[in-house]
Design an enzyme around this catalytic site. Structure first.
Site, PDB file in Angstrom:
ATOM      1  N   HIS A 184     -48.233  -1.603  10.319  1.00 25.09           N
ATOM      2  CA  HIS A 184     -47.410  -2.182   9.248  1.00 25.09           C
ATOM      3  C   HIS A 184     -45.967  -1.678   9.314  1.00 25.09           C
ATOM      4  O   HIS A 184     -45.252  -1.625   8.319  1.00 25.09           O
ATOM      5  CB  HIS A 184     -48.051  -2.044   7.872  1.00 25.09           C
ATOM      6  CG  HIS A 184     -48.313  -0.656   7.392  1.00 25.09           C
ATOM      7  ND1 HIS A 184     -49.259   0.171   7.942  1.00 25.09           N
ATOM      8  CD2 HIS A 184     -47.764   0.046   6.386  1.00 25.09           C
ATOM      9  CE1 HIS A 184     -49.269   1.318   7.293  1.00 25.09           C
ATOM     10  NE2 HIS A 184     -48.356   1.275   6.355  1.00 25.09           N
ATOM     11  N   ALA A 241     -38.483   8.253   9.033  1.00 32.03           N
ATOM     12  CA  ALA A 241     -38.721   7.850  10.430  1.00 32.03           C
ATOM     13  C   ALA A 241     -39.898   6.892  10.446  1.00 32.03           C
ATOM     14  O   ALA A 241     -41.013   7.269  10.068  1.00 32.03           O
ATOM     15  CB  ALA A 241     -39.013   9.077  11.284  1.00 32.03           C
ATOM     16  N   VAL A 242     -39.629   5.658  10.849  1.00 33.01           N
ATOM     17  CA  VAL A 242     -40.698   4.675  10.971  1.00 33.01           C
ATOM     18  C   VAL A 242     -40.832   4.353  12.455  1.00 33.01           C
ATOM     19  O   VAL A 242     -39.876   3.888  13.088  1.00 33.01           O
ATOM     20  CB  VAL A 242     -40.408   3.398  10.148  1.00 33.01           C
ATOM     21  CG1 VAL A 242     -41.659   2.532  10.081  1.00 33.01           C
ATOM     22  CG2 VAL A 242     -39.937   3.745   8.739  1.00 33.01           C
TER      23      VAL A 242
HETATM   24  N1  INI Z   1     -44.060   5.954   6.449  1.00 36.88           N
HETATM   25  C1  INI Z   1     -43.028   6.362   7.212  1.00 36.88           C
HETATM   26  O1  INI Z   1     -42.064   6.949   6.703  1.00 36.88           O
HETATM   27  N2  INI Z   1     -43.048   6.144   8.556  1.00 36.88           N
HETATM   28  C2  INI Z   1     -44.085   5.525   9.180  1.00 36.88           C
HETATM   29  O2  INI Z   1     -44.025   5.356  10.427  1.00 36.88           O
HETATM   30  C3  INI Z   1     -45.170   5.102   8.388  1.00 36.88           C
HETATM   31  N3  INI Z   1     -46.328   4.486   9.005  1.00 36.88           N
HETATM   32  O3  INI Z   1     -46.511   4.644  10.201  1.00 36.88           O
HETATM   33  O4  INI Z   1     -47.160   3.863   8.322  1.00 36.88           O
HETATM   34  C4  INI Z   1     -45.143   5.333   6.996  1.00 36.88           C
HETATM   35  N4  INI Z   1     -46.176   4.939   6.209  1.00 36.88           N
HETATM   36  C5  INI Z   1     -46.358   5.402   4.857  1.00 36.88           C
HETATM   37  C6  INI Z   1     -45.570   4.572   3.849  1.00 36.88           C
HETATM   38  O5  INI Z   1     -44.195   4.876   3.925  1.00 36.88           O
HETATM   39  C7  INI Z   1     -46.031   4.855   2.409  1.00 36.88           C
HETATM   40  O6  INI Z   1     -45.866   6.221   2.119  1.00 36.88           O
HETATM   41  C8  INI Z   1     -47.480   4.460   2.145  1.00 36.88           C
HETATM   42  O7  INI Z   1     -47.734   3.137   2.559  1.00 36.88           O
HETATM   43  C9  INI Z   1     -47.797   4.566   0.612  1.00 36.88           C
HETATM   44  O8  INI Z   1     -46.968   3.689  -0.139  1.00 36.88           O
END
Ligand code: INI
Length: 157
Positions: free
Chosen positions: A89, A81-82
């Site tokens: 980002h 879920a993003v």
């Molecule tokens: N990862 C998600 O699955 N959803 C998000 O909304 C999110 N945000 O908000 O940043 C997110 N960030 C973490 C990313 O997937 C990595 O785990 C992290 O950048 C390390 O590589």
């Protein structure tokens, strides 16, 4: 008369891997529940399902590829879920997850399913994780069964 390739939504004997992101776990756990219920209802046996948790959606493609390359699975389902409201980002995480997951399927030949919610806010995510708009995890599981069966049918036709 063209030859149609049709498949049954039958999960019996299929081996499935699910990769699920811990980020926004409140949502992704619902996606996982939906996916597992749907796989079970379609006849996939518990012992034929592996679930791997990753830190976030960005990590989904690499772990999906590792699972696909084992040759032990008929499909790999990616769940995450993003949520835009929560991250600056968003575009990078969502873009990497979608293009990466697509590439895994093309590179390995193993159906690799995009079950990642990309939403503007938490409400939209809740609605798509078992709320008003259904469950994206369940939808991804159906897609995995159909695509795995289609690939099998084409290879054996
Ligand atoms: N990862 C998600 O699955 N959803 C998000 O909304 C999110 N945000 O908000 O940043 C997110 N960030 C973490 C990313 O997937 C990595 O785990 C992290 O950048 C390390 O590589």
């Amino acid at each position: 008369m063209p030859k149609e390739i049709r498949v049954e939504m039958d999960g019996q004997g299929l081996r499935m891997a699910v990769v699920v992101a811990r980020f926004n776990e409140f949502i992704t756990r619902q996606l996982l529940t939906g996916a597992l219920e749907t796989l079970t209802r379609a006849g996939v046996r518990d012992q034929d399902i592996s679930v791997a948790w990753v830190p976030g959606s960005f990590e989904l493609p690499l772990v999906a590829k590792t699972l696909a390359q084992t040759g032990q699975y008929d499909a790999v389902i990616c769940l995450g879920a993003v949520i835009r409201g929560e991250t600056s980002h968003y575009d990078m995480v969502a873009g990497h997850a979608s293009s990466g997951i697509g590439a895994v399927g093309l590179e390995t030949g193993v159906p690799t399913i995009f079950g990642v919610l990309t939403t503007e806010n938490m409400d939209q995510a809740i609605n798509r994780a078992g709320g008003k708009v259904g469950n994206m995890g369940s939808h991804a599981a159906m897609t995995a069964i159909e695509t795995a069966r289609l690939v099998q049918a084409i290879k054996t036709s």
